[in-house]
Motif scaffolding. Structure first.
Motif, PDB file in Angstrom:
ATOM      1  N   LEU A 159    -131.521 -28.256  50.057  1.00 31.09           N
ATOM      2  CA  LEU A 159    -132.113 -27.611  48.929  1.00 31.09           C
ATOM      3  C   LEU A 159    -133.430 -28.953  48.412  1.00 31.09           C
ATOM      4  CD1 LEU A 159    -130.203 -25.954  46.501  1.00 31.09           C
ATOM      5  CD2 LEU A 159    -131.458 -24.733  48.206  1.00 31.09           C
ATOM      6  N   TRP A 160    -132.198 -30.451  48.646  1.00 33.67           N
ATOM      7  CA  TRP A 160    -133.219 -31.497  48.141  1.00 33.67           C
ATOM      8  C   TRP A 160    -135.156 -31.186  49.072  1.00 33.67           C
ATOM      9  CZ3 TRP A 160    -133.668 -33.695  43.847  1.00 33.67           C
ATOM     10  CH2 TRP A 160    -134.611 -35.172  43.435  1.00 33.67           C
ATOM     11  N   ALA A 161    -134.401 -31.453  50.337  1.00 35.49           N
ATOM     12  CA  ALA A 161    -135.954 -31.100  51.499  1.00 35.49           C
ATOM     13  C   ALA A 161    -136.260 -30.367  51.395  1.00 35.49           C
ATOM     14  CB  ALA A 161    -134.797 -31.439  52.845  1.00 35.49           C
ATOM     15  N   GLN A 162    -136.813 -29.361  50.144  1.00 34.25           N
ATOM     16  CA  GLN A 162    -137.489 -28.636  50.005  1.00 34.25           C
ATOM     17  C   GLN A 162    -138.553 -29.181  48.778  1.00 34.25           C
ATOM     18  OE1 GLN A 162    -135.390 -24.539  49.279  1.00 34.25           O
ATOM     19  NE2 GLN A 162    -134.276 -25.058  50.776  1.00 34.25           N
ATOM     20  N   PRO A 163    -139.673 -28.646  49.027  1.00 31.65           N
ATOM     21  CA  PRO A 163    -140.647 -29.464  47.727  1.00 31.65           C
ATOM     22  C   PRO A 163    -140.762 -28.637  46.187  1.00 31.65           C
ATOM     23  CG  PRO A 163    -142.201 -27.938  49.669  1.00 31.65           C
ATOM     24  CD  PRO A 163    -140.435 -28.150  49.804  1.00 31.65           C
TER      25      PRO A 163
END
Length: 274
Positions: A207-211
């Motif tokens: 999820l952290w990889a999404q902006p």
């Protein structure tokens, strides 16, 4: 005795037992609260209060400082002084942890519901007795256990029951909110350490990889209480400015028996049930 111990003792001795609802009939050597009374009301041990006042414990957590400030009726300026003495320096690059007095007054009006106050990093700073009775007592966990993001992505199941879709929506909203916090406080060392821990957890990392950036949204939840069973609640998240805190109030869902179950949970309190 250091300055922290001196001011704690002075604040304790200036507050009368009657001011906090403790009746007394026998004479006292001092007019203020006893250490045991402060400890009981703040949810900490008498030994810990003694260590703080004698200067043998110098770094009480923000949660302990908040509890002590609430019991001792400290002003906002006094609470800020306590936080600084305890090593929780305020500044534009640090996440605020001071709960203003007007927020405590608001929580008193909402106390028929489970409620909690979190920092912008979702660190639990304060909770009421009904929150502890409904979700489990946070004082039995460490600082990591009192961080909502770590506990959500960690291994423990907790009492919250969510469907997969509900979990995905909640976690996505939680991570988006935390990302917004990192942009406001990029140099806060505790926040940097928190994100480092979270990045070791695969579900968080994906999820952290999404902006996506945003605030945590209100949501419906089912709490599975060990005695009263399922409690259908709706969480309302209020952002408190300029303190940058999150007040989360759990309301009984309409057309359910949640209100009566919350009342039963309040009666049961923190009893341990097998």
């Amino acid at each position: 005795m250091n300055e922290l111990g001196q001011v704690l003792r002075a604040w304790r001795e200036r507050l009368t037992p009657e001011a906090v609802g403790i009746p007394h009939n026998s004479p006292r050597r001092v007019a203020g609260l006893r250490r045991g009374e402060l400890a009981m009301l703040a949810g900490i041990s008498v030994e810990y209060v003694e260590r703080l006042e004698q200067g043998r414990s110098l770094t009480p957590s923000p949660q302990v400082c908040t509890a002590i400030a609430r019991v001792l009726r400290l002003s906002d300026d006094e609470q800020a002084h306590l936080m600084r003495l305890a090593g929780h320096a305020a500044g534009p690059d640090r996440i605020p942890v001071l709960i203003p007095a007007n927020l405590h007054r608001l929580m008193e009006q909402l106390a028929v519901n489970p409620l909690a106050v979190y920092s912008a990093a979702w660190q639990l700073l304060h909770w009421n007795p009904l929150f502890a009775a409904t979700f489990g007592d946070p004082s039995s966990t460490d600082d990591d256990g009192r961080n909502l993001v770590l506990s959500q992505f960690g291994p423990g199941p907790g009492r919250m029951r969510l469907t997969k879709d509900e979990r995905d929506a909640f976690e996505g909203s939680l991570v988006s909110d935390l990302r917004a916090t990192t942009s406001r406080y990029p140099s806060d060392p505790a926040l940097v350490a928190l994100v480092t821990k979270l990045r070791r957890l695969p579900r968080f990392l994906s999820l952290w990889a999404q902006p996506t950036v945003g605030d945590l949204q209100s949501a419906r939840k089912i709490v599975v209480h060990p005695l009263v069973g399922e409690i259908a609640l709706e969480s309302s998240v209020l952002t408190i400015q300029p303190a940058d805190l999150r007040l989360v109030v759990f309301l009984p869902r309409p057309d359910t028996d949640a209100r009566s179950k919350l009342d039963l949970a309040a009666t049961v309190g923190l009893q341990q049930w097998v």
